[in-house]
Structure formats: C-alpha cells, structure tokens
Motif scaffolding. Sequence first.
Motif, mmCIF file in Angstrom:
data_model
loop_
_atom_site.group_PDB
_atom_site.id
_atom_site.type_symbol
_atom_site.label_atom_id
_atom_site.label_comp_id
_atom_site.label_asym_id
_atom_site.label_seq_id
_atom_site.Cartn_x
_atom_site.Cartn_y
_atom_site.Cartn_z
ATOM 1 N N ALA A 91 0.829 -1.205 0.000
ATOM 2 C CA ALA A 91 0.000 0.000 0.000
ATOM 3 C C ALA A 91 0.862 1.254 0.000
ATOM 4 N N ARG A 92 1.933 1.242 0.796
ATOM 5 C CA ARG A 92 2.817 2.398 0.843
ATOM 6 C C ARG A 92 3.450 2.665 -0.515
ATOM 7 N N LYS A 93 3.846 1.624 -1.219
ATOM 8 C CA LYS A 93 4.439 1.798 -2.546
ATOM 9 C C LYS A 93 3.425 2.394 -3.523
ATOM 10 N N LEU A 94 2.194 1.930 -3.438
ATOM 11 C CA LEU A 94 1.157 2.469 -4.318
ATOM 12 C C LEU A 94 0.901 3.947 -4.015
ATOM 13 N N TYR A 95 0.838 4.286 -2.743
ATOM 14 C CA TYR A 95 0.663 5.696 -2.378
ATOM 15 C C TYR A 95 1.867 6.531 -2.815
ATOM 16 N N ALA A 96 3.073 5.973 -2.669
ATOM 17 C CA ALA A 96 4.284 6.721 -2.984
ATOM 18 C C ALA A 96 4.374 7.089 -4.457
ATOM 19 N N ALA A 97 3.722 6.306 -5.301
ATOM 20 C CA ALA A 97 3.716 6.621 -6.724
ATOM 21 C C ALA A 97 2.789 7.779 -7.052
ATOM 22 N N GLU A 98 1.963 8.188 -6.086
ATOM 23 C CA GLU A 98 0.956 9.224 -6.336
ATOM 24 C C GLU A 98 1.135 10.477 -5.494
ATOM 25 N N LEU A 99 1.797 10.360 -4.348
ATOM 26 C CA LEU A 99 1.774 11.424 -3.362
ATOM 27 C C LEU A 99 3.168 11.732 -2.835
ATOM 28 N N PRO A 100 3.392 12.948 -2.331
ATOM 29 C CA PRO A 100 4.658 13.261 -1.663
ATOM 30 C C PRO A 100 4.781 12.492 -0.359
ATOM 31 N N PRO A 101 6.009 12.351 0.155
ATOM 32 C CA PRO A 101 6.232 11.485 1.331
ATOM 33 C C PRO A 101 5.364 11.796 2.539
ATOM 34 N N ASP A 102 5.147 13.072 2.844
ATOM 35 C CA ASP A 102 4.357 13.382 4.040
ATOM 36 C C ASP A 102 2.913 12.913 3.886
ATOM 37 N N GLN A 103 2.370 13.018 2.675
ATOM 38 C CA GLN A 103 1.007 12.551 2.458
ATOM 39 C C GLN A 103 0.932 11.028 2.441
ATOM 40 N N VAL A 104 1.996 10.383 1.977
ATOM 41 C CA VAL A 104 2.040 8.921 2.026
ATOM 42 C C VAL A 104 1.898 8.452 3.468
ATOM 43 N N GLU A 105 2.691 9.042 4.360
ATOM 44 C CA GLU A 105 2.631 8.624 5.759
ATOM 45 C C GLU A 105 1.300 8.974 6.402
ATOM 46 N N SER A 106 0.708 10.095 6.001
ATOM 47 C CA SER A 106 -0.617 10.448 6.524
ATOM 48 C C SER A 106 -1.658 9.421 6.103
ATOM 49 N N ASN A 107 -1.571 8.998 4.849
ATOM 50 C CA ASN A 107 -2.505 7.990 4.370
ATOM 51 C C ASN A 107 -2.309 6.658 5.073
ATOM 52 N N MET A 108 -1.057 6.281 5.301
ATOM 53 C CA MET A 108 -0.808 5.016 5.994
ATOM 54 C C MET A 108 -1.318 5.076 7.437
ATOM 55 N N ALA A 109 -1.152 6.214 8.070
ATOM 56 C CA ALA A 109 -1.685 6.378 9.422
ATOM 57 C C ALA A 109 -3.204 6.287 9.407
ATOM 58 N N TYR A 110 -3.804 6.822 8.356
ATOM 59 C CA TYR A 110 -5.253 6.761 8.211
ATOM 60 C C TYR A 110 -5.730 5.313 8.063
ATOM 61 N N VAL A 111 -5.031 4.528 7.232
ATOM 62 C CA VAL A 111 -5.378 3.113 7.061
ATOM 63 C C VAL A 111 -5.334 2.403 8.406
ATOM 64 N N ARG A 112 -4.266 2.615 9.154
ATOM 65 C CA ARG A 112 -4.142 1.963 10.456
ATOM 66 C C ARG A 112 -5.229 2.429 11.428
ATOM 67 N N SER A 113 -5.581 3.709 11.349
ATOM 68 C CA SER A 113 -6.621 4.213 12.248
ATOM 69 C C SER A 113 -7.961 3.565 11.932
ATOM 70 N N MET A 114 -8.228 3.316 10.648
ATOM 71 C CA MET A 114 -9.464 2.638 10.288
ATOM 72 C C MET A 114 -9.500 1.227 10.853
ATOM 73 N N LEU A 115 -8.386 0.517 10.724
ATOM 74 C CA LEU A 115 -8.327 -0.838 11.259
ATOM 75 C C LEU A 115 -8.491 -0.832 12.775
ATOM 76 N N THR A 116 -7.900 0.155 13.432
ATOM 77 C CA THR A 116 -8.006 0.254 14.883
ATOM 78 C C THR A 116 -9.447 0.558 15.300
ATOM 79 N N GLN A 117 -10.087 1.511 14.601
ATOM 80 C CA GLN A 117 -11.463 1.871 14.926
ATOM 81 C C GLN A 117 -12.393 0.681 14.816
ATOM 82 N N GLN A 118 -12.132 -0.156 13.810
ATOM 83 C CA GLN A 118 -13.048 -1.259 13.551
ATOM 84 C C GLN A 118 -12.585 -2.581 14.181
#
Length: 253
Positions: A217-244
Amino acid sequence: MSSLSPLFKPLRIVLLAGAAMVAISACAATRPPTSALGYAAGQPQLGIAELTTRYRANPKDKGTIITYSAALRAAGQSGQAVAVLEQGVGTYPNDPDIAVAYAKALTADGRFEQSLGVLDRVIRPDAPDWNALLVKGAAMDQLGRNAEARQVYGQALVMAPGEASIEANLGLSYAMTNELGAAEQHLRRAVQMPGATSKIRQNLALIVGLQGRFDEARKLYAAELPPDQVESNMAYVRSMLTQQNRWDAVAKS
C-alpha cells in the motif's frame, strides 16, 4: 436499507465529477488525509473565485453552470452546488447534462433518494447514458442497495466498456460490503484503463492497506503522493483498522 459489515459501515462512495473515491461519513472520528479535487475529464482546473465571477456574469451559460457546480462539489460545498444546479434546471429543464450534474450534486449532499428521482426521469431505457448510470449506482450504494448498484454498474459497462470510473465504483461497492478481494480486483482493472485517475490509484492503495499489506500500500501511495502525504494515508489506514477492531482479522488473513 441493507446493513453493512462492521468494517465498512462508515464507508461511503462520493461521486465527484464522475470519478469515485472513498470517504468517511460524518459519524467517523477521522477523515481521509487527501481529498478529491478533480473535475470531470477535460474541464479546466479553474479556481472557485474565477468560476464564481464567470457564473455571476452569465448564470445561464450551460458550461459555466456545470463546471462551477463541479468545482463547488470538489471543494466540499455540495449545498451551494445543489443551489447552482437548481437554477440550472430552471433554465434547462429538459437538458440531460444539467440533470446528471444536478444528480451528482444531490448525491454529494447526501440527498440520495432525490438524486435517484432525478436520474430515473433522465435515463432513457432504450439508450441509457453511462455517466447517469454511474451516478445512479453510487446513490444506490449510499443507500445500502449494493446488489442493485452493481447491476447498474454492469449496465454502464455495457454502454462504456473500458471506462475506469465504472470499474472503480464497482470496486468500491464491494469494499462497502467488506468484500475486499473483489474490490481489489475491480480497482486493479480500473487502474489499467485509459482515464484512470490518481484518486482511483489511491483507492486501490487504501483497499490493499485495509487487507494488511502495508508495504504494498505504501508503494502504491508513494507513486501518487509526496512522502508526508504517504505517511498520513498510511496512518489513516491503520486508524481505520483500529477503529473497527480489525487487527486480529488482518493478522489471520
């Protein structure tokens, strides 16, 4: 309305100018770190201020109405987009392009039943417009009518085979019912099609991440977004898993 699975109950599909994206509804604690700001293919990327000036100067120009409303939706001003299209429908009461744009604005504003009513009046049974079908499917998905939505997307694909946004919406429909394998399959198909957008590729990254494949997932995001947004998105994915409470399920998958 059919009930959604525990993981994807907060997920909603939002149609922004014909392209699909995943967003979290107001009941969720977090928001996606990136927003979809694209308009329909071929539309100029003009600022809201400039489009407002154009609209005020000529509020009856069809192209300006559609472009301005799309920009407002993309900026999160769905209520204002509805108001613009209500004026547009008054000016062009029988215009299918205005009607579909109006349905998109209504869908973005959470007025799904009203959107379906507009679309049912504009979609021709003998020659349906695929873009109108795309919006209809999204509204149905929002109402939990996922099986019906997928039938509509299938009809749209007959009318427009190879259209990335249809495959993407089909994938997100499966994501809403926690069928992540099917969701990934359709999104992977979508990203290979002409016209696939960065938002569609980011949606694929999200679905991959929600299956616990974080490096991919990080590699896919990295092809589309700058590094700070990649990490924000990865944190978001983890937060969704945690919430659920999905970490155990991911570990076992």
